[in-house]
Design an enzyme around this catalytic site. Structure first.
Site, PDB file in Angstrom:
ATOM      1  N   SER A 146       0.853  -1.195   0.000  1.00  0.00           N
ATOM      2  CA  SER A 146       0.000   0.000   0.000  1.00  0.00           C
ATOM      3  C   SER A 146       0.887   1.241   0.000  1.00  0.00           C
ATOM      4  O   SER A 146       1.982   1.217   0.579  1.00  0.00           O
ATOM      5  CB  SER A 146      -0.876   0.021   1.257  1.00  0.00           C
ATOM      6  N   TYR A 159      -2.157   0.183  10.182  1.00  0.00           N
ATOM      7  CA  TYR A 159      -2.312  -0.466   8.871  1.00  0.00           C
ATOM      8  C   TYR A 159      -1.067  -0.205   8.017  1.00  0.00           C
ATOM      9  O   TYR A 159      -0.481  -1.122   7.432  1.00  0.00           O
ATOM     10  CB  TYR A 159      -3.566   0.054   8.180  1.00  0.00           C
TER      11      TYR A 159
HETATM   12  N1  LIG Z   1      -8.903  -1.094  -1.232  1.00  0.00           N
HETATM   13  C1  LIG Z   1      -7.884  -0.266  -1.057  1.00  0.00           C
HETATM   14  O1  LIG Z   1      -8.043   0.968  -1.056  1.00  0.00           O
HETATM   15  C2  LIG Z   1      -6.485  -0.823  -0.865  1.00  0.00           C
HETATM   16  C3  LIG Z   1      -5.414   0.074  -0.921  1.00  0.00           C
HETATM   17  C4  LIG Z   1      -4.126  -0.407  -0.740  1.00  0.00           C
HETATM   18  C5  LIG Z   1      -3.907  -1.746  -0.510  1.00  0.00           C
HETATM   19  N2  LIG Z   1      -4.954  -2.617  -0.450  1.00  0.00           N
HETATM   20  C6  LIG Z   1      -4.651  -4.021  -0.174  1.00  0.00           C
HETATM   21  O2  LIG Z   1      -5.123  -4.821  -1.238  1.00  0.00           O
HETATM   22  C7  LIG Z   1      -5.499  -6.109  -0.731  1.00  0.00           C
HETATM   23  C8  LIG Z   1      -6.908  -6.425  -1.185  1.00  0.00           C
HETATM   24  O3  LIG Z   1      -7.788  -5.438  -0.658  1.00  0.00           O
HETATM   25  P1  LIG Z   1      -9.255  -5.212  -1.203  1.00  0.00           P
HETATM   26  O4  LIG Z   1      -9.478  -3.764  -1.234  1.00  0.00           O
HETATM   27  O5  LIG Z   1      -9.449  -6.040  -2.418  1.00  0.00           O
HETATM   28  O6  LIG Z   1     -10.067  -5.793   0.055  1.00  0.00           O
HETATM   29  P2  LIG Z   1     -11.398  -6.645   0.139  1.00  0.00           P
HETATM   30  O7  LIG Z   1     -11.869  -6.474   1.548  1.00  0.00           O
HETATM   31  O8  LIG Z   1     -12.326  -6.353  -0.982  1.00  0.00           O
HETATM   32  O9  LIG Z   1     -10.857  -8.143  -0.071  1.00  0.00           O
HETATM   33  C9  LIG Z   1     -10.003  -8.752   0.856  1.00  0.00           C
HETATM   34  C10 LIG Z   1     -10.335 -10.240   0.906  1.00  0.00           C
HETATM   35  O10 LIG Z   1      -9.453 -10.838   1.853  1.00  0.00           O
HETATM   36  C11 LIG Z   1     -10.191 -11.775   2.600  1.00  0.00           C
HETATM   37  N3  LIG Z   1      -9.563 -12.005   3.900  1.00  0.00           N
HETATM   38  C12 LIG Z   1      -9.545 -11.186   4.973  1.00  0.00           C
HETATM   39  N4  LIG Z   1      -8.918 -11.776   5.999  1.00  0.00           N
HETATM   40  C13 LIG Z   1      -8.526 -12.990   5.552  1.00  0.00           C
HETATM   41  C14 LIG Z   1      -7.846 -14.079   6.148  1.00  0.00           C
HETATM   42  N5  LIG Z   1      -7.448 -14.044   7.428  1.00  0.00           N
HETATM   43  N6  LIG Z   1      -7.608 -15.178   5.402  1.00  0.00           N
HETATM   44  C15 LIG Z   1      -8.018 -15.242   4.111  1.00  0.00           C
HETATM   45  N7  LIG Z   1      -8.686 -14.257   3.500  1.00  0.00           N
HETATM   46  C16 LIG Z   1      -8.929 -13.141   4.216  1.00  0.00           C
HETATM   47  C17 LIG Z   1     -11.578 -11.157   2.757  1.00  0.00           C
HETATM   48  O11 LIG Z   1     -12.555 -12.150   3.077  1.00  0.00           O
HETATM   49  C18 LIG Z   1     -11.779 -10.521   1.393  1.00  0.00           C
HETATM   50  O12 LIG Z   1     -12.454 -11.408   0.521  1.00  0.00           O
HETATM   51  C19 LIG Z   1      -5.339  -6.039   0.783  1.00  0.00           C
HETATM   52  O13 LIG Z   1      -4.122  -6.622   1.153  1.00  0.00           O
HETATM   53  C20 LIG Z   1      -5.337  -4.558   1.067  1.00  0.00           C
HETATM   54  O14 LIG Z   1      -4.651  -4.256   2.250  1.00  0.00           O
HETATM   55  C21 LIG Z   1      -6.240  -2.183  -0.641  1.00  0.00           C
END
Ligand SMILES: NC(=O)c1ccc[n+]([C@@H]2O[C@H](COP(=O)([O-])OP(=O)(O)OC[C@H]3O[C@@H](n4cnc5c(N)ncnc54)[C@H](O)[C@@H]3O)[C@@H](O)[C@H]2O)c1
Length: 257
Positions: A146, A159
């Site tokens: 991130s 985070y």
């Molecule tokens: N959305 C944003 O703005 C953003 C920005 C920067 C980084 N990210 C990173 O991108 C990645 C994906 O994020 P996203 O926005 O698609 O989130 P999201 O919440 O849409 O998807 C995350 C998925 O991870 C699963 N998950 C959570 N805990 C888990 C566990 N213990 N074991 C297995 N699965 C688990 C959830 O059930 C969910 O389906 C993450 O690592 C997040 O930190 C997201």
């Protein structure tokens, strides 16, 4: 010798939502076999129903923060496929808020999923990643970091700290696994329009902190903006890219520095 190309196999954690699901869909469209691992059985079931599981899509419930669970998942996966070509670690969680207002459990929770979960999946995937990998045609690991792991952001202190650690893991794994024919990179998104962002916005309304605005490009990212960068890192074109932390934020970070 056969000219038939081998079907490539990818494991995508957090594969049932947001960025992970988008990566899974793009890989399926390119002919890969995809194992989507996720904590949420409900999301996995919906994904299987919408995309049609059983063919090239396989879904597997797995809590990446649970050592035994991850070991079991990769053991059953190896029972079906000895080698995997790519591991995308997208499972991640956020609890937003000012540092002084956090409970210790918030830090434990994010560290367990974002740091331990990411590391553990690589460790357990290693025998399958090593299988058939070479420095000429390396297996790939891509982490979801991130931009908050690259620069401090009020309201996302814990985070961001876990994402800094994810970037550090990517760099160290990249060096330690290079000679095994495995590259490790991270993409570092800014704000992406997913259920996770909804969570952050809801928390920011309560805590009053300001989230990043849109990028200089005038919009926030869609999942396929980030998935595109992940697919590049999995492509033959990126076979010599290793240890990179690639911001995918439409220039938000550059605008702040
Ligand atoms: N959305 C944003 O703005 C953003 C920005 C920067 C980084 N990210 C990173 O991108 C990645 C994906 O994020 P996203 O926005 O698609 O989130 P999201 O919440 O849409 O998807 C995350 C998925 O991870 C699963 N998950 C959570 N805990 C888990 C566990 N213990 N074991 C297995 N699965 C688990 C959830 O059930 C969910 O389906 C993450 O690592 C997040 O930190 C997201």
């Amino acid at each position: 010798m056969s000219n038939v190309e081998k079907t490539k196999v990818a494991v995508v954690t957090g594969g049932a939502s947001g960025i992970g699901r988008c990566v899974a869909e793009k890989l399926l469209a390119e002919g890969w076999q995809v194992w989507a691992l996720d904590l949420s059985q409900e999301r996995l079931a919906r994904m299987a129903q919408e995309l049609g599981a059983g063919g090239r899509l396989r879904t597997l419930p797995c809590d990446v923060a649970d050592t035994a669970n991850v070991q079991q998942a990769f053991a059953s996966l190896r029972g079906e496929t000895p080698g995997i070509d790519a591991l995308v670690c997208s499972a991640g969680v956020v609890r937003a808020g000012p540092l002084a207002a956090h409970a210790p459990e918030d830090l434990d929770f994010m560290m367990a999923v974002n740091i331990k979960g990411t590391w553990l999946c690589v460790r357990e995937a290693l025998p399958a990643l090593r299988h058939g990998a070479s420095v000429e045609d390396p297996a790939r690991v891509v982490f979801l970091g991130s931009v908050t792991g690259m620069m401090p952001k009020a309201g996302s202190g814990f985070y961001g700290a876990t994402k800094s650690a994810v970037h550090a893991l990517a760099s160290v794994f990249a060096v330690e696994l290079a000679s095994s024919g495995i590259t490790v990179n991270a993409v570092a998104p800014g704000s992406v329009d997913t259920p996770m962002r909804e969570q952050v916005l809801a928390a920011s309304n309560v805590s009053g902190y300001k989230t990043y605005g849109t990028s200089p490009m005038g919009r926030i990212a869609r999942t396929d903006d980030v998935a595109g960068a992940v697919l590049y890192l999995l492509s033959d074109a990126a076979r010599f890219v290793n240890g990179a932390i690639l911001p995918v934020d439409g220039g938000s970070r550059a605008a702040l520095t």
